[in-house]
Motif scaffolding. Structure first.
Motif, PDB file in Angstrom:
ATOM      1  N   LEU A 184     -15.522   7.304  46.966  1.00  0.00           N
ATOM      2  CA  LEU A 184     -15.122   7.835  45.669  1.00  0.00           C
ATOM      3  C   LEU A 184     -15.898   7.163  44.537  1.00  0.00           C
ATOM      4  N   THR A 185     -16.151   5.866  44.677  1.00  0.00           N
ATOM      5  CA  THR A 185     -16.941   5.148  43.672  1.00  0.00           C
ATOM      6  C   THR A 185     -18.352   5.708  43.600  1.00  0.00           C
ATOM      7  N   VAL A 186     -18.983   5.834  44.760  1.00  0.00           N
ATOM      8  CA  VAL A 186     -20.343   6.369  44.816  1.00  0.00           C
ATOM      9  C   VAL A 186     -20.366   7.814  44.319  1.00  0.00           C
ATOM     10  N   GLY A 187     -19.380   8.591  44.718  1.00  0.00           N
ATOM     11  CA  GLY A 187     -19.331   9.993  44.332  1.00  0.00           C
ATOM     12  C   GLY A 187     -19.220  10.184  42.825  1.00  0.00           C
ATOM     13  N   LEU A 188     -18.377   9.361  42.166  1.00  0.00           N
ATOM     14  CA  LEU A 188     -18.206   9.517  40.725  1.00  0.00           C
ATOM     15  C   LEU A 188     -19.473   9.142  39.964  1.00  0.00           C
ATOM     16  N   ILE A 189     -20.209   8.162  40.461  1.00  0.00           N
ATOM     17  CA  ILE A 189     -21.452   7.766  39.795  1.00  0.00           C
ATOM     18  C   ILE A 189     -22.410   8.950  39.701  1.00  0.00           C
ATOM     19  N   PHE A 190     -22.522   9.725  40.779  1.00  0.00           N
ATOM     20  CA  PHE A 190     -23.483  10.829  40.805  1.00  0.00           C
ATOM     21  C   PHE A 190     -22.932  12.124  40.216  1.00  0.00           C
ATOM     22  N   THR A 191     -21.610  12.290  40.216  1.00  0.00           N
ATOM     23  CA  THR A 191     -21.041  13.533  39.682  1.00  0.00           C
ATOM     24  C   THR A 191     -20.669  13.429  38.206  1.00  0.00           C
ATOM     25  N   SER A 192     -20.739  12.233  37.637  1.00  0.00           N
ATOM     26  CA  SER A 192     -20.333  12.045  36.239  1.00  0.00           C
ATOM     27  C   SER A 192     -21.059  12.959  35.251  1.00  0.00           C
ATOM     28  N   ILE A 252     -21.298  10.047  29.455  1.00  0.00           N
ATOM     29  CA  ILE A 252     -21.740  10.090  30.855  1.00  0.00           C
ATOM     30  C   ILE A 252     -21.994   8.694  31.403  1.00  0.00           C
ATOM     31  N   LEU A 253     -22.821   7.915  30.713  1.00  0.00           N
ATOM     32  CA  LEU A 253     -23.109   6.556  31.168  1.00  0.00           C
ATOM     33  C   LEU A 253     -21.837   5.720  31.216  1.00  0.00           C
ATOM     34  N   THR A 254     -20.955   5.926  30.261  1.00  0.00           N
ATOM     35  CA  THR A 254     -19.677   5.204  30.228  1.00  0.00           C
ATOM     36  C   THR A 254     -18.879   5.479  31.496  1.00  0.00           C
ATOM     37  N   SER A 255     -18.837   6.733  31.900  1.00  0.00           N
ATOM     38  CA  SER A 255     -18.115   7.117  33.115  1.00  0.00           C
ATOM     39  C   SER A 255     -18.726   6.476  34.355  1.00  0.00           C
ATOM     40  N   GLN A 256     -20.038   6.411  34.408  1.00  0.00           N
ATOM     41  CA  GLN A 256     -20.717   5.812  35.561  1.00  0.00           C
ATOM     42  C   GLN A 256     -20.452   4.315  35.652  1.00  0.00           C
ATOM     43  N   ILE A 257     -20.349   3.661  34.500  1.00  0.00           N
ATOM     44  CA  ILE A 257     -20.076   2.225  34.495  1.00  0.00           C
ATOM     45  C   ILE A 257     -18.675   1.928  35.035  1.00  0.00           C
ATOM     46  N   VAL A 258     -17.681   2.666  34.546  1.00  0.00           N
ATOM     47  CA  VAL A 258     -16.300   2.375  34.950  1.00  0.00           C
ATOM     48  C   VAL A 258     -15.985   2.900  36.352  1.00  0.00           C
ATOM     49  N   ALA A 259     -16.918   3.637  36.962  1.00  0.00           N
ATOM     50  CA  ALA A 259     -16.691   4.138  38.327  1.00  0.00           C
ATOM     51  C   ALA A 259     -16.447   3.005  39.312  1.00  0.00           C
ATOM     52  N   PHE A 260     -17.047   1.841  39.067  1.00  0.00           N
ATOM     53  CA  PHE A 260     -16.868   0.706  39.970  1.00  0.00           C
ATOM     54  C   PHE A 260     -15.420   0.210  40.002  1.00  0.00           C
ATOM     55  N   ASN A 261     -14.641   0.582  38.994  1.00  0.00           N
ATOM     56  CA  ASN A 261     -13.241   0.156  38.963  1.00  0.00           C
ATOM     57  C   ASN A 261     -12.404   0.825  40.043  1.00  0.00           C
ATOM     58  N   ILE A 262     -12.879   1.941  40.578  1.00  0.00           N
ATOM     59  CA  ILE A 262     -12.138   2.615  41.646  1.00  0.00           C
ATOM     60  C   ILE A 262     -11.940   1.671  42.818  1.00  0.00           C
ATOM     61  N   LEU A 263     -13.014   1.025  43.248  1.00  0.00           N
ATOM     62  CA  LEU A 263     -12.942   0.092  44.366  1.00  0.00           C
ATOM     63  C   LEU A 263     -12.142  -1.145  43.989  1.00  0.00           C
ATOM     64  N   MET A 264     -12.391  -1.687  42.801  1.00  0.00           N
ATOM     65  CA  MET A 264     -11.728  -2.920  42.387  1.00  0.00           C
ATOM     66  C   MET A 264     -10.218  -2.748  42.262  1.00  0.00           C
ATOM     67  N   VAL A 265      -9.797  -1.671  41.618  1.00  0.00           N
ATOM     68  CA  VAL A 265      -8.363  -1.425  41.432  1.00  0.00           C
ATOM     69  C   VAL A 265      -7.678  -1.153  42.774  1.00  0.00           C
TER      70      VAL A 265
END
Length: 482
Positions: A302-310, A326-339
Motif C-alpha cells: 500500500l505504501t509503494v502503491g500510493l507513491i506511484f498512484t498519487s 502530489i509531492l505532499t501525498s507521496q511524502i506522507v505515503a511512508f506513514n502507512i507502514l509506520m502507523v
C-alpha cells in the motif's frame, strides 16, 4: 458468544473506511466548489475544534473499550461502567462548550465566520453521546457498520442537493459534521437494548473514579494530536488557508488507507484485553503475531502503491488546481507502514498489557520531532515541509516503540516470509512506474494502476506460496463449500 475476529474486522473496516471514503468521494465535488481556501477554512476550524474535543473526550473512548471488554459477561458491571462514563462525558462536554464560547469572543480568525465554527462544534456533542466505545467493547461491530453506511449515504445525497456554490460553505460544514457523527444519535438510543435500569443502584455510581485512568490515555491523545491536528493549525497560522487545503487533500487518501490498520487495532484491542484478563496468554501471543504478519503483508504494497498512484489520485480527487499536493501525498505515503507497525505494538499489545506509559513516551518523542521540524520547514517549504515533519515523526514513534517496549512485545519481527512482501512490492512498483509513463487520463491511469498492482502483488505471493495468501484461499474454499 465469542464473535469472529475476521468478521469483526470486516465490519469495523467497512465502518472506519466509510468515515473517510464517503468524504473522499464527495471531496472531489466539494473541492471544486469550495476551492483550496474554502476547504482550508473548514479544515482549520475543525482542527481547533478537534483540540477541544480532545479535552472533552479525555481519553475516554480507548479506555472505555478496554473496560467494557473486561466486564462484558457481567450485565451489572457493564451497565455501571457505561453510565459512569456517560456522566463523566457530559460533565466534560459542558466545559468544552464554555471553551467554544471563549474562542468565539476572543480569536480574530474564528470571528471571520462564527456560524461555521459553531456549526462544526456540534461534533463535540455528537461525540459525547456516540458510545461507539460501548459497541466496540462488546464487539457489536455489525450494527455500527450498517448504521454508519445508511447515515453516510443520506448525507451524501443532501450534499449534492445543498452545496452548489462557494457561498454554500455552511452546508458543506453541516455535511462534514452530520455525515461522520450524525449516526451517533442512533447509537445512544440503541443503548436501551443493553442497559436495564432495574439492576443498577444509582447511589453506587462514581463517574469520577474513571478520571485518573483516562488521563493516561488523554496524555497519549494529546501528544498524538500534536503531529496530527497541529499540522493544520501551524500551517494555518504560519502560512495560509491555501497551504492547509493542499495538505488536507494530500492526507485524505492516506487517512483512508490507514483506517485499514486502525480498524484492525480497534477489533484486536478488546479481544486482547479480554484474553489478558482471563489469563490466556498463549492465545494472546498467537493473535498478535498473526496481526503483525497481516499488517506487513498489506502496509508495504500500500505504501509503494500510493507513491506511484498519487499524481492521478490527487488530480482526480481535487482537480488540476491541487497539483502542489502530489509531492505532499507521496511524502506522507511512508506513514502507512509506520502507523501500521506502531498500531500493533502500541494499541494491540502495550496498552492492553497496562504499559501505556511506554506508548505515551514514544509518541511524545515523535511529537517533539514533529513540532521542531514544522517550525523549521514550514517557512521554507510550506505544506511539503509539514509532510516531511509528519512522516519523520511517525518513523520516530515506531522505532522508539520497538526499542523501548520490545521486552513486552511477543512478536517475531523478522521472518523469511516478510521477504515475499518486499519483493512483491518492488516488482509491483516497477510495473506501476511503467504504467505512469502512458498518456492516459487520470481516472484510466488510477483504475489501471490499482487493478494491475493488486494482480501483480497477489500473483507474486501465489508464486512464492506465501502463508497468508494460502490461508485466505483456504478460507474462501471453505466458505464456498459451505
Amino acid at each position: 458468544m465469542v464473535k469472529s475476529v475476521k468478521m469483526n474486522y470486516l465490519f469495523n473496516l467497512i465502518n472506519s473506511s466509510s468515515q473517510f471514503l464517503f468524504p473522499l468521494i464527495t471531496f472531489s465535488y466539494a473541492s471544486r466548489i469550495m476551492m483550496a481556501d474554502g476547504i482550508g477554512q473548514v479544515s482549520f476550524f475543525q482542527s481547533i475544534i478537534s483540540y477541544i474535543s480532545l479535552f472533552t473526550s479525555l481519553g475516554i473512548p480507548m479506555y472505555a473499550i478496554r473496560e467494557i471488554a473486561k466486564v462484558r459477561d457481567s450485565p451489572e458491571k457493564m451497565m455501571q461502567i457505561t453510565l459512569e462514563i456517560l456522566l463523566l462525558y457530559a460533565f466534560l462536554t459542558f466545559f468544552g462548550y464554555i471553551a467554544i464560547a471563549v474562542i468565539c469572543m476572543t480569536v480574530t480568525k474564528v470571528q471571520t465566520d462564527i456560524p461555521l465554527f459553531l456549526l462544526l462544534s456540534i461534533s463535540i456533542f455528537f461525540t459525547a453521546i456516540g458510545c461507539e466505545w460501548f459497541y466496540q467493547g462488546i464487539e457489536d461491530f455489525k450494527y455500527v457498520a450498517i448504521r454508519g453506511l445508511i447515515v453516510k449515504i443520506v448525507s451524501v445525497v443532501l450534499l449534492f442537493f445543498l452545496v452548489k456554490t462557494k457561498e454554500d460553505i455552511l452546508w458543506y460544514g453541516a455535511y462534514s459534521v452530520f455525515g461522520i457523527f450524525g449516526g451517533n444519535v442512533f447509537n445512544f438510543i440503541r443503548l436501551r437494548k443493553y442497559l436495564h435500569w432495574n439492576i443498577i443502584d444509582f447511589h453506587m455510581l462514581h463517574p469520577f473514579r474513571h478520571f485518573k485512568p483516562t488521563l493516561y490515555v488523554f496524555a497519549l491523545n494529546v501528544v498524538t494530536s500534536i503531529y496530527l491536528q497541529l499540522n493544520n493549525v501551524l500551517l494555518g497560522f504560519m502560512k495560509n488557508a491555501e497551504a492547509v487545503g493542499y495538505f488536507t487533500v494530500a492526507t485524505k487518501i492516506i487517512v483512508i488507507v490507514m483506517s485499514i490498520f486502525g480498524s484492525l487495532s480497534v477489533v484486536i484491542m478488546p479481544r486482547t484485553s479480554n484474553l489478558i484478563a482471563e489469563g490466556k496468554m498463549d492465545e494472546f501471543e498467537a493473535l498478535i503475531q498473526k496481526s503483525y504478519d497481516f499488517v506487513l503483508a498489506l502496509a508495504i504494497p500500500l505504501t509503494v502503491g500510493l507513491i506511484f498512484t498519487s499524481p492521478s489520485a490527487v488530480l482526480l480527487l481535487s482537480g488540476d488546481g491541487f497539483s502542489p499536493a502530489i509531492l505532499t501525498s507521496q511524502i506522507v505515503a511512508f506513514n502507512i507502514l509506520m502507523v501500521g507497525l506502531s498500531g500493533v505494538m502500541g494499541i494491540q499489545v502495550l496498552y492492553p498489557l497496562g504499559k501505556i506509559n511506554i506508548v505515551i513516551l514514544c509518541t511524545f518523542i515523535g511529537a517533539i520531532i514533529n513540532v521542531l521540524l514544522n517550525i523549521l520547514l514550514i517557512p521554507f517549504y510550506g505544506h511539503n515541509g509539514t509532510a516531511v515533519a509528519y512522516m519523520l515523526a511517525e518513523v520516530t514513534v515506531t522505532i522508539s516503540m520497538f526499542f523501548i517496549g520490545r521486552e513486552y512485545i511477543p512478536i517475531r519481527f523478522l521472518k523469511k516470509q516478510y521477504g515475499h512482501y518486499i519483493w512483491g512490492s518492488i516488482i509491483m512498483g516497477i510495473c506501476l512506474y511503467l504504467l505512469s509513463l502512458l498518456e492516459l487520463n487520470n481516472i484510466a491511469t488510477l483504475i489501471t494502476m490499482v487493478i494491475v498492482g493488486i494482480v501483480i502483488y497477489i500473483s507474486i505471493l501465489l508464486i512464492l506460496k506465501d502463508s497468508i495468501i494460502m490461508m485466505m484461499i483456504k478460507l474462501i474454499k471453505l466458505r464456498l463449500n459451505n
